[in-house]
Design an enzyme around this catalytic site. Structure first.
Site, mmCIF file in Angstrom:
data_model
loop_
_atom_site.group_PDB
_atom_site.id
_atom_site.type_symbol
_atom_site.label_atom_id
_atom_site.label_comp_id
_atom_site.label_asym_id
_atom_site.label_seq_id
_atom_site.Cartn_x
_atom_site.Cartn_y
_atom_site.Cartn_z
ATOM 1 N N ASN A 210 -72.740 52.097 14.269
ATOM 2 C CA ASN A 210 -73.366 51.662 15.521
ATOM 3 C C ASN A 210 -72.551 50.515 16.099
ATOM 4 O OD1 ASN A 210 -74.490 49.044 14.422
ATOM 5 N ND2 ASN A 210 -75.421 50.536 13.040
ATOM 6 N N ASP A 279 -80.123 54.426 9.658
ATOM 7 C CA ASP A 279 -81.359 55.012 9.120
ATOM 8 C C ASP A 279 -81.070 56.356 8.454
ATOM 9 O OD1 ASP A 279 -83.162 52.971 9.790
ATOM 10 O OD2 ASP A 279 -83.107 53.599 11.891
ATOM 11 N N LYS A 289 -60.468 65.990 5.428
ATOM 12 C CA LYS A 289 -60.783 65.747 6.836
ATOM 13 C C LYS A 289 -61.289 67.037 7.488
ATOM 14 C CE LYS A 289 -58.677 64.333 11.110
ATOM 15 N NZ LYS A 289 -57.444 64.408 11.855
ATOM 16 N N PRO A 306 -81.856 54.275 2.216
ATOM 17 C CA PRO A 306 -82.944 53.409 1.726
ATOM 18 C C PRO A 306 -83.344 52.387 2.792
ATOM 19 C CG PRO A 306 -80.862 52.897 0.617
ATOM 20 C CD PRO A 306 -80.612 54.117 1.440
ATOM 21 N N ASP A 307 -84.637 52.134 2.901
ATOM 22 C CA ASP A 307 -85.124 51.082 3.801
ATOM 23 C C ASP A 307 -85.058 49.778 3.002
ATOM 24 O OD1 ASP A 307 -86.399 49.314 5.412
ATOM 25 O OD2 ASP A 307 -88.300 50.396 5.514
ATOM 26 N N ILE A 308 -83.977 49.029 3.203
ATOM 27 C CA ILE A 308 -83.707 47.850 2.363
ATOM 28 C C ILE A 308 -84.850 46.838 2.470
ATOM 29 C CG2 ILE A 308 -82.062 45.985 1.882
ATOM 30 C CD1 ILE A 308 -79.914 47.786 3.275
ATOM 31 N N PHE A 321 -85.307 42.073 11.778
ATOM 32 C CA PHE A 321 -84.953 42.172 13.197
ATOM 33 C C PHE A 321 -85.467 43.498 13.720
ATOM 34 C CE2 PHE A 321 -82.061 38.844 14.780
ATOM 35 C CZ PHE A 321 -82.053 38.047 13.653
ATOM 36 N N LYS A 339 -93.682 46.457 7.026
ATOM 37 C CA LYS A 339 -92.755 45.977 5.998
ATOM 38 C C LYS A 339 -93.233 44.666 5.382
ATOM 39 C CE LYS A 339 -88.798 48.343 8.143
ATOM 40 N NZ LYS A 339 -87.373 48.461 8.272
HETATM 41 O O1 C5P Z 1 -87.048 50.107 11.494
HETATM 42 P P1 C5P Z 1 -85.860 49.376 11.926
HETATM 43 O O2 C5P Z 1 -84.586 49.987 11.496
HETATM 44 O O3 C5P Z 1 -85.829 49.034 13.388
HETATM 45 O O4 C5P Z 1 -86.030 47.974 11.174
HETATM 46 C C1 C5P Z 1 -85.245 46.920 11.492
HETATM 47 C C2 C5P Z 1 -85.142 45.954 10.337
HETATM 48 O O5 C5P Z 1 -85.105 46.633 9.098
HETATM 49 C C3 C5P Z 1 -83.869 45.161 10.431
HETATM 50 O O6 C5P Z 1 -84.117 43.880 9.928
HETATM 51 C C4 C5P Z 1 -82.911 45.954 9.541
HETATM 52 O O7 C5P Z 1 -81.892 45.141 9.035
HETATM 53 C C5 C5P Z 1 -83.846 46.492 8.469
HETATM 54 N N1 C5P Z 1 -83.462 47.800 7.934
HETATM 55 C C6 C5P Z 1 -83.292 47.940 6.574
HETATM 56 N N2 C5P Z 1 -82.938 49.151 6.037
HETATM 57 C C7 C5P Z 1 -82.798 50.228 6.825
HETATM 58 C C8 C5P Z 1 -82.991 50.106 8.212
HETATM 59 C C9 C5P Z 1 -83.318 48.881 8.735
HETATM 60 O O8 C5P Z 1 -83.431 46.963 5.856
HETATM 61 N N3 C5P Z 1 -82.459 51.394 6.278
#
Ligand code: C5P
Length: 399
Positions: A210, A279, A289, A306-308, A321, A339
């Site tokens: 991005n 995401d 390639k 993973p959603d960190i 953020f 979260k």
């Molecule tokens: O749901 P969204 O991606 O908008 O969430 C934003 C927040 O979650 C940001 O702080 C981003 O750094 C964190 N995030 C994360 N892991 C992901 C996607 C987003 O920790 N896979």
């Protein structure tokens, strides 16, 4: 912010790198500091006092006994006025004199008499630097609490390659800010910041990413450092220079960032997730390639990363953020709730001139009570400080 209204005594000594001190003086002045330049006699052979006078708008001290000059200062006046003394570039000769406590010029007098912290950026020939006597002098000064930044490795004025180059001005600035801020409101706190846009590989040369520049996360890392925190910056690839005095962990993918954050948050007081984390990532990464094919379309199958922030939990504060294109506050409030965050910083990516890639940002800070504080459009450095004002308050309350 830590530089504004500070009195900084900048000592310039007789090295070819003296011209770089002009840039340092300029940056310090622009940041709001009052810069008092003291030049050794040898320094005036390389750069004129007028250069510094024009940049700082202040008289420049070159001689201790110049009573007839339009500007004469009492010999310890600058030592008392200084919030910090910075010597850049510092020659082997000046370092030796300081180590021995010699005060035969204004710079020596000032350093001997000051109670302010001293930051030294050496610049000299590699053999002079590596000479035992110089190393002993450096050790002596370090043991007395002086902070050294550099020297760096590279081509030296004499043509040799080696250690002895004056480090980049931004590095010296970083050291000055860190030393000035070490008793700040985040002193003894460990802050983990993530930054940049992750890169999810498609094949050996392509990736999904991005437009995040990393500027917001880097500004947060530097601002936390300047308030006394020990900072770990987990960063996805970006074009910014590594901040001085911050532990930098380089990662590329969301999975790597997840691993690095899990490790870094042990003993952390705060996690600020400013990174734009992908995401989704390709389910399979092609080993070779991917070639242009006859077919006019190509599909990539993606899977969740993973959603960190959603998964890394502990006793530390968690700040997220939310970059939104619609229903800014409502969406951000929902994310904060989902979260279980302590704070969320929302920005509307449709506002021109702010957010992703820009130097400025306009954000709304929302806390768990749902209260939303809308900030004006500000440089990212100032946004970082406003976020950390809230973090520092929350930490103080927690205690
Ligand atoms: O749901 P969204 O991606 O908008 O969430 C934003 C927040 O979650 C940001 O702080 C981003 O750094 C964190 N995030 C994360 N892991 C992901 C996607 C987003 O920790 N896979």
């Amino acid at each position: 912010m830590v530089l504004s209204d500070k009195t900084i005594v900048l000592g310039v000594t007789g090295s070819i790198a003296a011209y770089k001190a002009a840039d340092l003086a300029s940056k310090l002045t622009q940041a709001g500091a009052k810069v008092e330049v003291i030049m050794t006699e040898a320094a005036t052979e390389f750069v004129t006092p007028l250069t510094f006078r024009s940049i700082t708008g202040r008289p420049v001290v070159t001689k201790m006994f110049e009573l007839a000059s339009e500007y004469s200062v009492e010999h310890v006046a600058l030592a008392e006025a200084a919030d910090i003394v910075v010597i850049a570039p510092a020659t082997a000769n000046t370092i030796a004199k300081l180590a021995a406590g010699i005060a035969d010029d204004m710079l020596g007098c000032t350093v001997l008499a000051t109670e302010a912290p001293v930051v030294i950026a050496p610049a000299m020939n590699v053999n002079m630097y590596q000479n035992k006597v110089t190393q002993e002098n450096l050790d002596k000064l370090k043991a007395r609490g002086f902070t050294f930044v550099g020297p760096g490795y590279g081509r030296l004025a004499c043509g040799d390659m080696g250690l002895g180059r004056l480090v980049d001005v931004d590095e010296i600035l970083g050291a000055v800010c860190q030393v000035l801020g070490r008793k700040g409101d985040l002193a003894d706190k460990r802050v983990v910041v993530t930054a940049g846009g992750t890169q999810e590989p498609v094949d050996p040369v392509r990736c999904l990413t991005n437009r995040s520049s990393g500027k917001m996360g880097y500004a947060l890392a530097e601002a936390a450092r300047d308030r006394g925190a020990e900072v770990v910056l987990v960063t996805a690839p970006c074009a910014l220079g590594k901040p001085y005095g911050v532990e930098v962990v380089d990662v590329a993918t969301a999975e790597e960032m997840y691993g690095a954050v899990k490790k870094a948050v042990a003993k952390a007081d705060v996690l600020v997730m400013a990174a734009a984390v992908a995401d989704y990532r390709p389910v399979t990464v092609s080993k070779s390639k991917i070639k242009r094919q006859q077919a006019v379309s190509l599909s990539l199958e993606l899977e969740r990363t993973p959603d960190i922030l959603g998964q890394v939990k502990g006793k530390f504060l968690r700040v997220g953020f939310a970059a939104e294109s619609d229903n800014l506050v409502a969406n951000a409030r929902q994310k904060l709730k989902d979260k279980h965050l302590d704070l969320i910083v929302a920005n509307d990516i449709t506002t021109p001139g702010c957010g992703i890639g820009a130097d400025a940002n306009q954000v709304v800070i929302i806390d768990p009570s749902g209260k939303a504080e809308k900030l004006p459009l500000l440089p990212k450095k100032e946004v970082a400080d406003r976020i950390l004002d809230r973090v520092a308050k929350m930490l103080a309350k927690k205690r």
